[in-house]
Design a protein around this motif. Structure first.
Motif, PDB file in Angstrom:
ATOM      1  N   PRO A   1      13.814  -5.928   4.515  1.00  0.00           N
ATOM      2  CA  PRO A   1      14.079  -4.581   5.038  1.00  0.00           C
ATOM      3  C   PRO A   1      13.223  -3.488   4.407  1.00  0.00           C
ATOM      4  O   PRO A   1      13.183  -2.361   4.919  1.00  0.00           O
ATOM      5  CB  PRO A   1      15.560  -4.354   4.703  1.00  0.00           C
ATOM      6  CG  PRO A   1      16.131  -5.711   4.461  1.00  0.00           C
ATOM      7  CD  PRO A   1      15.007  -6.490   3.863  1.00  0.00           C
ATOM      8  N   PHE A   2      12.554  -3.787   3.306  1.00  0.00           N
ATOM      9  CA  PHE A   2      11.862  -2.751   2.550  1.00  0.00           C
ATOM     10  C   PHE A   2      10.345  -2.856   2.676  1.00  0.00           C
ATOM     11  O   PHE A   2       9.610  -2.249   1.906  1.00  0.00           O
ATOM     12  CB  PHE A   2      12.308  -2.826   1.088  1.00  0.00           C
ATOM     13  CG  PHE A   2      13.801  -2.855   0.944  1.00  0.00           C
ATOM     14  CD1 PHE A   2      14.559  -1.715   1.174  1.00  0.00           C
ATOM     15  CD2 PHE A   2      14.455  -4.038   0.651  1.00  0.00           C
ATOM     16  CE1 PHE A   2      15.939  -1.744   1.090  1.00  0.00           C
ATOM     17  CE2 PHE A   2      15.840  -4.087   0.556  1.00  0.00           C
ATOM     18  CZ  PHE A   2      16.588  -2.930   0.781  1.00  0.00           C
ATOM     19  N   ARG A   3       9.904  -3.604   3.672  1.00  0.00           N
ATOM     20  CA  ARG A   3       8.477  -3.651   3.976  1.00  0.00           C
ATOM     21  C   ARG A   3       8.084  -2.421   4.785  1.00  0.00           C
ATOM     22  O   ARG A   3       8.828  -1.971   5.657  1.00  0.00           O
ATOM     23  CB  ARG A   3       8.136  -4.935   4.749  1.00  0.00           C
ATOM     24  CG  ARG A   3       8.188  -6.187   3.891  1.00  0.00           C
ATOM     25  CD  ARG A   3       7.575  -7.362   4.623  1.00  0.00           C
ATOM     26  NE  ARG A   3       7.464  -8.525   3.770  1.00  0.00           N
ATOM     27  CZ  ARG A   3       6.453  -8.751   2.929  1.00  0.00           C
ATOM     28  NH1 ARG A   3       5.471  -7.873   2.848  1.00  0.00           N
ATOM     29  NH2 ARG A   3       6.427  -9.845   2.180  1.00  0.00           N
ATOM     30  N   ILE A   4       6.912  -1.926   4.501  1.00  0.00           N
ATOM     31  CA  ILE A   4       6.406  -0.737   5.189  1.00  0.00           C
ATOM     32  C   ILE A   4       4.919  -0.946   5.495  1.00  0.00           C
ATOM     33  O   ILE A   4       4.299  -1.898   5.024  1.00  0.00           O
ATOM     34  CB  ILE A   4       6.587   0.543   4.355  1.00  0.00           C
ATOM     35  CG1 ILE A   4       5.865   0.406   3.014  1.00  0.00           C
ATOM     36  CG2 ILE A   4       8.075   0.846   4.147  1.00  0.00           C
ATOM     37  CD1 ILE A   4       5.840   1.682   2.187  1.00  0.00           C
ATOM     38  N   ALA A   5       4.376  -0.031   6.263  1.00  0.00           N
ATOM     39  CA  ALA A   5       2.947  -0.083   6.555  1.00  0.00           C
ATOM     40  C   ALA A   5       2.140   0.280   5.311  1.00  0.00           C
ATOM     41  O   ALA A   5       2.560   1.133   4.507  1.00  0.00           O
ATOM     42  CB  ALA A   5       2.610   0.872   7.686  1.00  0.00           C
ATOM     43  N   GLN A   6       1.018  -0.368   5.156  1.00  0.00           N
ATOM     44  CA  GLN A   6       0.108   0.013   4.084  1.00  0.00           C
ATOM     45  C   GLN A   6      -0.411   1.415   4.376  1.00  0.00           C
ATOM     46  O   GLN A   6      -0.722   1.756   5.524  1.00  0.00           O
ATOM     47  CB  GLN A   6      -1.051  -0.972   3.999  1.00  0.00           C
ATOM     48  CG  GLN A   6      -2.110  -0.624   2.983  1.00  0.00           C
ATOM     49  CD  GLN A   6      -1.646  -0.772   1.538  1.00  0.00           C
ATOM     50  OE1 GLN A   6      -0.466  -0.989   1.280  1.00  0.00           O
ATOM     51  NE2 GLN A   6      -2.561  -0.656   0.610  1.00  0.00           N
ATOM     52  N   ALA A   7      -0.470   2.254   3.363  1.00  0.00           N
ATOM     53  CA  ALA A   7      -0.935   3.631   3.550  1.00  0.00           C
ATOM     54  C   ALA A   7      -2.344   3.642   4.116  1.00  0.00           C
ATOM     55  O   ALA A   7      -3.212   2.872   3.658  1.00  0.00           O
ATOM     56  CB  ALA A   7      -0.902   4.375   2.226  1.00  0.00           C
ATOM     57  N   PRO A   8      -2.609   4.472   5.108  1.00  0.00           N
ATOM     58  CA  PRO A   8      -3.968   4.551   5.654  1.00  0.00           C
ATOM     59  C   PRO A   8      -4.970   4.946   4.580  1.00  0.00           C
ATOM     60  O   PRO A   8      -4.667   5.767   3.704  1.00  0.00           O
ATOM     61  CB  PRO A   8      -3.849   5.650   6.725  1.00  0.00           C
ATOM     62  CG  PRO A   8      -2.390   5.762   7.027  1.00  0.00           C
ATOM     63  CD  PRO A   8      -1.679   5.415   5.760  1.00  0.00           C
ATOM     64  N   ARG A   9      -6.126   4.363   4.649  1.00  0.00           N
ATOM     65  CA  ARG A   9      -7.164   4.725   3.685  1.00  0.00           C
ATOM     66  C   ARG A   9      -7.688   6.127   3.986  1.00  0.00           C
ATOM     67  O   ARG A   9      -7.831   6.509   5.150  1.00  0.00           O
ATOM     68  CB  ARG A   9      -8.303   3.716   3.732  1.00  0.00           C
ATOM     69  CG  ARG A   9      -7.898   2.349   3.209  1.00  0.00           C
ATOM     70  CD  ARG A   9      -9.093   1.467   2.945  1.00  0.00           C
ATOM     71  NE  ARG A   9      -8.719   0.353   2.092  1.00  0.00           N
ATOM     72  CZ  ARG A   9      -9.573  -0.350   1.365  1.00  0.00           C
ATOM     73  NH1 ARG A   9     -10.871  -0.048   1.402  1.00  0.00           N
ATOM     74  NH2 ARG A   9      -9.158  -1.345   0.608  1.00  0.00           N
ATOM     75  N   PRO A  10      -7.961   6.901   2.945  1.00  0.00           N
ATOM     76  CA  PRO A  10      -8.510   8.241   3.183  1.00  0.00           C
ATOM     77  C   PRO A  10      -9.815   8.181   3.967  1.00  0.00           C
ATOM     78  O   PRO A  10     -10.557   7.187   3.898  1.00  0.00           O
ATOM     79  CB  PRO A  10      -8.750   8.769   1.760  1.00  0.00           C
ATOM     80  CG  PRO A  10      -7.805   7.993   0.899  1.00  0.00           C
ATOM     81  CD  PRO A  10      -7.731   6.637   1.518  1.00  0.00           C
TER      82      PRO A  10
END
Length: 435
Positions: free
Chosen positions: A278-287
């Motif tokens: 339940p605590f998986r999320i998308a990897q933050a977009p690279r700048p």
């Protein structure tokens, strides 16, 4: 990746006293470990509230069957065999444990005698760690450290192209609660003409996530980025202690050696990949402007759900705070969402040249710091290299760790609509160096 199912239901309740709403180990968690009850031989167990369920005893009571039984049969005094079976048996065991420990379970009277008081049990390393690799995927930590040496160009050119890592020392990893002896080594003070040998004067902690490898791979056969998650059994907390003065002198050109090999501390429970679904999320977009990872490190599903949202805290207890009856000082609060590379990218890169991983191998993420000073994952960052000491309620100051200090790491996964789970503490006290 593991899917969300009935074992994660927030309404699920357990008949085990104190399990419901437990800060770390409600029935939605069910982490795996190795424990010795009342001085007996080590065996596999599962944490539930303030109790530990004896898995071999559960098997002997004929309360497990099929692949759930296979999982426990594969575990002995360590969990290596269980980890090597992969997600199927692990998932079946989780489902059966959830059924047995749930409120209204018809097997309650059979299971209850198999629970042990966690406070009276000794916790061990959950697996025999054949190899340990430490990565450097916390970008804010890398930037903070880099700024102390290269203010105008803190990140080296390769950082955003390749998950940087080095091979650590597996033999000196210990579970939470085992004291750490201050290391001795060679260092060169800035005002000295020659190096000296003696106890480290700049001892530090590092806030990391430990990644437990499940099934391994054959030598010469890399694990693809799309298959990497199938090789991850779970995670724990990791404090990869660091002697900064020794490290500054020895790390060029090959990297850390004596500054890191004296000790690493882990939380003793493996929080499984299934519990973390339940605590998986998308990897933050690279700048904008950051390079796209090479194809062997790129996977759409991993970018969509390959990161975790886990809160991380560092607390410090000192002799002065202890004597005054004061609470530990909170140094920082960070989050695993600040990892620049995902766990799958770590695994894929580690094996890309043909290296074989084995069940029970441990990967460290490297220090996970946030973007603010209050989210630093090490003292060398939080004190700006020792120039800005921490001031404690006891009147003490800390630039680096002193003998008698105790570092406590905690983690908590929180998401609306789901029961929160934790990792248990990762803590150790610093003892004086050998005379």
């Amino acid at each position: 990746m593991s899917a969300i199912d009935h074992t994660h239901a927030p309404a699920l309740r357990s008949w085990v006293p104190g399990a419901d709403g437990h800060a770390d180990f409600p029935i939605q968690n069910l982490p795996l470990g190795v424990f010795s009850p009342n001085g007996e031989a080590p065996r596999a167990g599962v944490a539930i509230g303030e109790r530990i369920l004896d898995l071999p005893a559960l098997l002997a009571a004929n309360l497990l069957s099929g692949t759930a039984a296979d999982a426990v049969e594969a575990a002995g005094a360590t969990l290596n065999g269980l980890l090597g079976l992969g997600a199927g048996p692990r998932r079946a065991l989780r489902a059966r444990l959830s059924e047995l420990l749930a409120e209204g379970s018809p097997a309650r009277n059979q299971v209850a005698p198999l629970l042990h008081d966690a406070a009276a049990a000794q916790l061990h390393l959950p697996a025999t760690i054949g190899d340990y690799t430490d990565f450097y995927v916390g970008i804010h930590h890398a930037e903070n450290i880099g700024k102390q040496f290269r203010p105008d160009n803190p990140l080296l050119p390769n950082y955003k192209h390749v998950p940087i890592g080095y091979h650590g020392r597996a033999s000196s990893i210990r579970p939470s609660g085992i004291p750490v002896r201050r290391p001795r080594g060679q260092s060169k003070p800035p005002d000295a003409a020659e190096p000296v040998f003696g106890p480290s004067r700049r001892l530090d902690y590092e806030l990391e996530l430990g990644v437990w490898i499940g099934p391994g791979n054959a030598l010469g056969e890399p694990i693809s980025i799309g298959e990497a998650h199938a090789h991850v059994a779970g995670v724990c907390l990791l404090n990869d202690w660091s002697a900064r003065d020794i490290q500054a002198w020895e790390y060029q050109p090959l990297g850390p050696f004596l500054s890191k090999n004296f000790a690493s501390t882990i939380s003793p429970w493996i929080v499984t990949a299934e519990a973390l679904a339940p605590f998986r999320i998308a990897q933050a977009p690279r700048p904008e402007g950051d390079p796209r990872p090479l194809p062997y490190l790129t996977d759409e599903a991993d970018q969509r759900l390959g990161a975790f949202d886990i809160r991380l805290d560092v607390l410090l207890m000192t002799p002065g705070l202890r004597e005054a009856g004061l609470a530990p000082h909170r140094i920082s609060a960070s989050n695993t969402r600040h990892m620049y590379w995902t766990v799958a990218q770590m695994v894929a890169h580690h094996t890309s040249g043909g290296c074989d991983l084995r069940p029970g191998d441990l990967l460290g993420t490297g220090t996970i710091s946030g973007p603010d000073l209050e989210a630093c994952g090490s003292l060398v960052e939080a004190t700006l290299g020792g120039r800005q000491p921490l001031r404690l309620a006891s009147g003490e100051e800390r630039r680096f760790l002193e003998d008698g200090d105790e570092v406590i790491l905690r983690a908590r996964a929180v998401r609306d609509g789901f029961a929160s789970i934790g990792f248990g503490e990762c803590r150790a006290e610093i003892l004086g160096a050998v005379a």
